[in-house]
Design an enzyme around this catalytic site. Structure first.
Site, PDB file in Angstrom:
ATOM      1  N   ASN A  14       0.792  -1.022   0.056  1.00 24.11           N
ATOM      2  CA  ASN A  14       0.086   0.178   0.073  1.00 24.11           C
ATOM      3  C   ASN A  14       0.870   1.346   0.154  1.00 24.11           C
ATOM      4  OD1 ASN A  14      -3.123  -0.479   0.147  1.00 24.11           O
ATOM      5  ND2 ASN A  14      -2.186  -2.295   1.590  1.00 24.11           N
ATOM      6  N   LEU A  91       0.333  -2.751  12.072  1.00 24.20           N
ATOM      7  CA  LEU A  91      -0.322  -3.988  13.150  1.00 24.20           C
ATOM      8  C   LEU A  91      -0.125  -3.406  14.741  1.00 24.20           C
ATOM      9  CD1 LEU A  91       0.543  -7.206  11.249  1.00 24.20           C
ATOM     10  CD2 LEU A  91      -1.799  -5.940  11.397  1.00 24.20           C
ATOM     11  N   ASN A 108      -6.748   4.709   7.969  1.00 26.77           N
ATOM     12  CA  ASN A 108      -6.509   3.467   8.078  1.00 26.77           C
ATOM     13  C   ASN A 108      -7.286   2.772   6.646  1.00 26.77           C
ATOM     14  OD1 ASN A 108      -5.448   0.933   9.060  1.00 26.77           O
ATOM     15  ND2 ASN A 108      -7.635   0.311   9.483  1.00 26.77           N
ATOM     16  N   HIS A 110      -8.437  -0.992   5.777  1.00 29.78           N
ATOM     17  CA  HIS A 110      -8.912  -2.214   6.157  1.00 29.78           C
ATOM     18  C   HIS A 110      -9.526  -3.144   5.092  1.00 29.78           C
ATOM     19  CE1 HIS A 110     -10.131  -5.023   9.137  1.00 29.78           C
ATOM     20  NE2 HIS A 110     -11.322  -5.291   8.353  1.00 29.78           N
TER      21      HIS A 110
HETATM   22  C1  GRF Z   1      -3.326  -4.775   3.823  1.00 25.96           C
HETATM   23  O1  GRF Z   1      -4.286  -5.809   3.547  1.00 25.96           O
HETATM   24  C2  GRF Z   1      -4.131  -3.782   4.449  1.00 25.96           C
HETATM   25  O2  GRF Z   1      -5.451  -3.534   4.259  1.00 25.96           O
HETATM   26  C3  GRF Z   1      -3.970  -4.447   5.962  1.00 25.96           C
HETATM   27  O3  GRF Z   1      -2.802  -4.956   6.037  1.00 25.96           O
HETATM   28  C4  GRF Z   1      -2.098  -5.147   4.776  1.00 25.96           C
HETATM   29  C5  GRF Z   1      -1.074  -4.713   4.525  1.00 25.96           C
HETATM   30  O4  GRF Z   1      -0.534  -4.856   3.116  1.00 25.96           O
HETATM   31  N1  GRF Z   1      -4.288  -3.206   6.846  1.00 25.96           N
HETATM   32  P1  GRF Z   1       0.912  -4.273   2.787  1.00 25.96           P
HETATM   33  O5  GRF Z   1       2.009  -3.995   3.944  1.00 25.96           O
HETATM   34  O6  GRF Z   1       0.652  -2.797   2.358  1.00 25.96           O
HETATM   35  O7  GRF Z   1       1.250  -4.787   1.585  1.00 25.96           O
END
Ligand code: GRF
Length: 201
Positions: A14, A91, A108, A110
């Protein structure tokens, strides 16, 4: 120009999507000024370096208790004086003190359509396992403001994704990222940067 801080814990896809949208000019009037990870070995920090941003690791393991870690996290956040904080796969339970200090300035992503498959225990692959176990046919992703609850803040964007025959949690996770997360997160940041979505109010 808004200063963005992105908080990450893992792979950072992301984060990568946000960098790409900024570099392609799809997000205007914004820049990522810092990246913080609770996991100093997170690949997301390497991605940040590749885009010229020196990330910081703030690990709970380096502090004697949660209070101390929370204080260190707040100190690190303050260093970059962010207008917007993006939790992109972060997390960590962000403490109420930080949420209050940056009220309506933290968003955030989700990986489900809130209010389904969210709240305590629904993170990472567990979200997609829940979707497949329940047998729903449509899932998706949600961008929301972070308040003091878990996934309870105001919803800013959602996008639906179809569940397909034969999906595993991993396959579904990837589809939700590609078809929803990597689109609505940069898009929401763009709307914030151009004033279409108001922050801090
Ligand atoms: C994603 O699925 C996001 O929605 C969730 O954690 C994951 C993170 O993936 N909160 P990345 O580290 O961005 O690849």
């Amino acid at each position: 120009m808004i200063n963005i801080l992105v908080c990450v814990s893992g792979g950072g896809t992301n984060l990568e999507a946000i960098f790409k949208a900024l570099e392609a000019g799809k997000i205007k009037n914004a820049k990522i000024t810092s990246v913080i990870s609770n996991n100093p070995n997170a690949y997301a920090l390497e991605r940040a370096r590749n885009h010229g941003v020196l990330g910081a690791g703030v690990s709970p393991k380096d502090y004697s208790d949660r209070e101390e870690f929370n204080r260190a996290l707040l100190n690190e956040i303050k260093k970059s004086n962010p207008d917007l904080i993006v939790l992109a796969g972060f997390l960590v339970n962000v403490p109420a003190s930080i949420i209050r200090e940056y009220k309506n300035r933290i968003i955030n992503i989700h990986p489900s359509l809130i209010p389904s498959f969210c709240g305590k225990g629904f993170y990472g692959l567990k979200v997609h396992e829940g979707v497949l176990n329940r047998g729903v046919k449509v899932t998706g992703a949600t961008v929301h403001f972070v308040d003091e609850g878990i996934d309870t803040g105001k919803i800013l964007a959602q996008k639906a994704v179809c569940v397909q025959e034969g999906d595993t949690p991993e396959i579904l996770q990837k589809r939700v990222m590609e078809e929803a997360e990597w689109i609505i997160l940069p898009d929401t940041i763009s709307k914030i940067a151009n004033g279409e979505i108001k922050i801090g109010e």
